[in-house]
Design a protein around this motif. Structure first.
Motif, short mmCIF file in Angstrom:
data_model
loop_
_atom_site.label_atom_id
_atom_site.label_comp_id
_atom_site.label_asym_id
_atom_site.label_seq_id
_atom_site.Cartn_x
_atom_site.Cartn_y
_atom_site.Cartn_z
N GLU A 239 13.83 5.05 -5.19
CA GLU A 239 14.21 4.51 -3.89
C GLU A 239 13.02 3.84 -3.20
O GLU A 239 13.16 2.78 -2.60
CB GLU A 239 14.79 5.60 -3.00
N ALA A 240 11.85 4.45 -3.30
CA ALA A 240 10.64 3.86 -2.70
C ALA A 240 10.28 2.54 -3.36
O ALA A 240 9.87 1.59 -2.68
CB ALA A 240 9.48 4.84 -2.80
N ARG A 241 10.45 2.46 -4.67
CA ARG A 241 10.15 1.21 -5.38
C ARG A 241 11.14 0.11 -4.98
O ARG A 241 10.76 -1.06 -4.80
CB ARG A 241 10.18 1.43 -6.90
N ALA B 126 0.81 -1.22 0.00
CA ALA B 126 0.00 0.00 0.00
C ALA B 126 0.85 1.27 0.00
O ALA B 126 0.30 2.38 -0.12
CB ALA B 126 -0.92 0.00 1.22
N ARG B 127 2.14 1.15 0.13
CA ARG B 127 3.01 2.34 0.14
C ARG B 127 2.98 3.06 -1.20
O ARG B 127 2.89 2.43 -2.26
CB ARG B 127 4.46 1.95 0.41
N ALA B 128 3.14 4.38 -1.15
CA ALA B 128 3.34 5.14 -2.38
C ALA B 128 4.73 4.84 -2.91
O ALA B 128 5.68 4.65 -2.14
CB ALA B 128 3.20 6.63 -2.09
N ASP B 129 4.86 4.75 -4.22
CA ASP B 129 6.19 4.44 -4.80
C ASP B 129 6.50 5.40 -5.94
O ASP B 129 6.77 5.00 -7.07
CB ASP B 129 6.27 2.97 -5.25
N PHE C 110 16.05 -4.25 -8.71
CA PHE C 110 17.40 -3.68 -8.54
C PHE C 110 18.23 -3.76 -9.83
O PHE C 110 19.43 -3.50 -9.80
CB PHE C 110 18.13 -4.41 -7.41
N GLY C 111 17.57 -4.12 -10.93
CA GLY C 111 18.26 -4.17 -12.22
C GLY C 111 19.17 -5.36 -12.38
O GLY C 111 20.12 -5.31 -13.18
#
Length: 396
Positions: free
Chosen positions: A184-186, A177-180, A269-270
């Motif tokens: 960095e948030a993602r 539910a966090r905003a991304d 993280f790629g």
């Protein structure tokens, strides 16, 4: 050739000390115990740093007490050892330091108060092991601690500190539910979802997790012989190698249930979805790169603990906003180790469906079944309901 006792180091004190054939002559008790601590820190079976620190504390307490009673440990009899264990549980007022007194001060003492039965029992276990070693290397004739019952020894209570399946769903729901809006948030969202899966679905210790590399995850083909033994088994099994378990012991832990979240985490993280065997990147990644632009790991037990307890508090706040006060209260108290207990509880349930005890112990990294038994039937309310329904059916 017989080993002869040496002269007592204090007049009037009966000596248990021998001239060890494998230690240099002339060493003090403190120097010999220093060698014991060094041995405990050496080799593949060496103690973890935190455990070794506790051993050093016990040695410090032991010698401090020996100086107070003016009997060196090499002169201890059963009476001195028994008195020491009693002293741990009820130290005299002069043996307790005030809070804030620093080591090196003349007012410093190795006690802040009486030890609990559990702590005194742990001290007794460590010091008994020390005297056993001193006897084995020929420094003492007898172990003055041998044969004494352990303080406070009892069967471990049933483990109530675990998160239910619904609690773990709530943890994941909170993270999702966090905003991304930022990169960095993602990254933090993908890492934290993996973090919950890692601890809930493998039960590994925090100290083990910080030493895992991505390359410790392996996809092992299941041989035909095992597929015949286990009908319906998949052709491949995901496994996690724990290189530095408790007591320096390595083990493999099944981790099929991590496959999807691990791949999503790595892609965020790629990184390629499946780690290579020589991938030395830490399993737990920071969301920030090093100054050279490389991904760095979360290498501290304390940092992982703060991450996990932070997630639990975040979920508690999320639950509270939705009117789930009981869930919030439980999550407010939870920590990383609660998820280890959650995994153990799942293994205990699995034992009812064919999982053998040895496999359950090996997955947890336990040596003693008594330790694992605390996870069996750890829900008294569930047990009460099962009893009520069974008795009701019998009465019909």
């Amino acid at each position: 050739m017989n080993t002869l006792p040496v002269e007592p180091t204090h007049p009037g004190v009966p000596s248990n000390r021998l001239a060890s054939p494998i230690l240099p002559p002339g060493l003090t008790d403190e120097a010999i115990v220093g060698r014991w601590l060094k041995a405990k820190a050496t080799g593949r079976g060496r103690l973890a740093a935190t455990t070794l620190a506790q051993y050093r504390i016990e040695a410090e307490r032991l010698f401090w007490y020996a100086r107070q009673v003016s009997v060196p440990i090499s002169g201890w009899t059963l009476d001195e050892f028994t008195a020491y264990i009693g002293f741990l549980q009820a130290p005299a007022p002069w043996a307790i330091r005030a809070r804030g007194v620093r080591r090196g001060s003349p007012d410093w003492r190795p006690f802040l108060g009486p030890l609990s039965d559990r702590s005194a029992g742990q001290t007794q276990k460590i010091v008994t092991g020390l005297f056993e070693w001193l006897r084995d290397v020929g420094y003492l004739q007898l172990n003055p601690a041998v044969g004494l019952p352990t303080v406070g020894r009892r069967e471990p209570e049933k483990q109530a500190r675990f998160l239910s399946v619904d609690d773990c769903v709530l943890l994941r729901e909170t993270i999702a539910a966090r905003a991304d809006h930022s990169q960095e948030a993602r990254l933090r969202k993908a890492r934290d979802l993996f973090l919950v899966d890692l601890f809930e679905r493998t039960g590994i210790r925090t100290s083990e997790a910080v030493h895992c590399a991505m390359g410790h995850v392996r996809i092992e083909p299941v041989p035909e012989a095992l597929r015949r033994e286990f009908p319906g088994a998949p052709p491949f099994q995901w496994m996690l190698r724990i290189e530095r378990g408790k007591g320096g012991k390595a083990r493999w832990v099944p981790c099929d249930e991590l496959a999807l979240s691990l791949q999503a985490y790595r892609l965020a993280f790629g990184l390629p979805p499946v780690p290579a065997q020589d991938d030395t990147l830490p399993l737990l990644l920071s969301v920030r790169r090093s100054k050279w632009g490389q991904w760095k790991g979360v290498r501290s037990r304390t940092a992982v603990w703060h991450l996990m307890t932070g997630l639990c508090r975040e979920s508690a706040a999320y639950a509270r906003k939705r009117g789930r006060a009981a869930d919030a209260k439980r999550l407010d108290q939870a920590s990383t180790h609660w998820l280890r207990h959650t995994y153990a509880k799942g293994l205990a349930e699995g034992m009812k469906n064919g999982l053998d005890t040895r496999s359950a112990l090996d997955n947890m990294g336990h040596a003693d079944a008594r330790t694992f038994n605390q996870y069996v039937d750890d829900e008294p309310l569930k047990r009460a309901l099962a009893t009520h329904l069974a008795r009701a059916r019998a009465a019909r």
